[in-house]
Design a protein around this motif. Sequence first.
Motif, PDB file in Angstrom:
ATOM      1  N   ARG A  18      22.369   6.954  -0.200  1.00  0.00           N
ATOM      2  CA  ARG A  18      21.927   5.659  -0.721  1.00  0.00           C
ATOM      3  C   ARG A  18      21.977   5.673  -2.242  1.00  0.00           C
ATOM      4  NH1 ARG A  18      15.379   5.536  -0.271  1.00  0.00           N
ATOM      5  NH2 ARG A  18      15.063   7.777  -0.216  1.00  0.00           N
ATOM      6  N   SER A  19      22.195   4.518  -2.804  1.00  0.00           N
ATOM      7  CA  SER A  19      22.146   4.358  -4.251  1.00  0.00           C
ATOM      8  C   SER A  19      20.670   4.228  -4.624  1.00  0.00           C
ATOM      9  CB  SER A  19      22.924   3.108  -4.652  1.00  0.00           C
ATOM     10  OG  SER A  19      22.831   2.922  -6.035  1.00  0.00           O
ATOM     11  N   LEU A  20      20.217   5.089  -5.479  1.00  0.00           N
ATOM     12  CA  LEU A  20      18.784   5.145  -5.752  1.00  0.00           C
ATOM     13  C   LEU A  20      18.547   5.377  -7.234  1.00  0.00           C
ATOM     14  CD1 LEU A  20      16.119   5.117  -4.136  1.00  0.00           C
ATOM     15  CD2 LEU A  20      16.359   7.574  -3.839  1.00  0.00           C
ATOM     16  N   SER A  21      17.624   4.615  -7.791  1.00  0.00           N
ATOM     17  CA  SER A  21      17.241   4.767  -9.191  1.00  0.00           C
ATOM     18  C   SER A  21      15.752   4.440  -9.287  1.00  0.00           C
ATOM     19  CB  SER A  21      18.049   3.812 -10.062  1.00  0.00           C
ATOM     20  OG  SER A  21      17.647   3.902 -11.408  1.00  0.00           O
ATOM     21  N   PHE A  22      15.021   5.291  -9.988  1.00  0.00           N
ATOM     22  CA  PHE A  22      13.588   5.069 -10.153  1.00  0.00           C
ATOM     23  C   PHE A  22      13.283   4.713 -11.597  1.00  0.00           C
ATOM     24  CE2 PHE A  22      13.643   8.295  -6.651  1.00  0.00           C
ATOM     25  CZ  PHE A  22      13.148   7.479  -5.651  1.00  0.00           C
ATOM     26  N   GLU A  23      12.399   3.736 -11.769  1.00  0.00           N
ATOM     27  CA  GLU A  23      11.958   3.340 -13.108  1.00  0.00           C
ATOM     28  C   GLU A  23      10.714   4.109 -13.535  1.00  0.00           C
ATOM     29  OE1 GLU A  23      13.605   1.241 -15.136  1.00  0.00           O
ATOM     30  OE2 GLU A  23      15.137   1.193 -13.580  1.00  0.00           O
TER      31      GLU A  23
ATOM     32  N   ILE B 279      10.506  12.867 -18.504  1.00  0.00           N
ATOM     33  CA  ILE B 279      10.196  11.997 -17.366  1.00  0.00           C
ATOM     34  C   ILE B 279      11.477  11.342 -16.857  1.00  0.00           C
ATOM     35  CG2 ILE B 279       8.977   9.902 -16.611  1.00  0.00           C
ATOM     36  CD1 ILE B 279       7.092  12.281 -16.984  1.00  0.00           C
ATOM     37  N   ARG B 280      12.317  10.875 -17.749  1.00  0.00           N
ATOM     38  CA  ARG B 280      13.589  10.254 -17.341  1.00  0.00           C
ATOM     39  C   ARG B 280      14.442  11.248 -16.554  1.00  0.00           C
ATOM     40  NH1 ARG B 280      16.621   6.887 -15.231  1.00  0.00           N
ATOM     41  NH2 ARG B 280      18.598   6.400 -16.187  1.00  0.00           N
TER      42      ARG B 280
END
Length: 163
Positions: free
Chosen positions: A11-16, A145-146
């Motif tokens: 899955r395409s996943l990105s967390f802010e 964190i990033r």
Amino acid sequence: MPVVTDESQRRSLSFENLDQVVDDVRALQLHGYTAVGKWDLAQVCKHLVDWMRFPMDGFPEPSLIQRIFYALIRVMIGRSLLKKILAKGEMSEGAPTAPATVYPPGGDPSVAVDQLCDTIDRLQRHRGSFHPSPIFGAMDRDTLIRLQLIHCAHHLSFLLPAE
């Protein structure tokens, strides 16, 4: 837990933020998932716990050969590699990792998810300095964190939520 070996189904996943990571692992734990990679939820969570703790507690002491290797990478490409990861927002598949942070399958996902959530809470509350990465060197809080968010998205992308 079904396992599929076709990693192209990630899955395409990105967390802010780290709270989104907590929400994702809790949902995977509660509703189930299909692994399209080699690791289950417990393995992923334990691995992420290790790499979140290292900047706060210190990285494992590498062998002399590893120290030399890490120093060469850090001096030659470490900062540019970090900038590339941060710019793309993703990590390469198949990149090597410390063997001690690779766990056998079949661990208790409830325990592992709780450990990850506790470690995320600890990282969010941490106000001290961070130990420098053996590969990337020193990082400020925002950069660290990033990088953690990208690392989490990388591994969790191999776990597809149950439908």
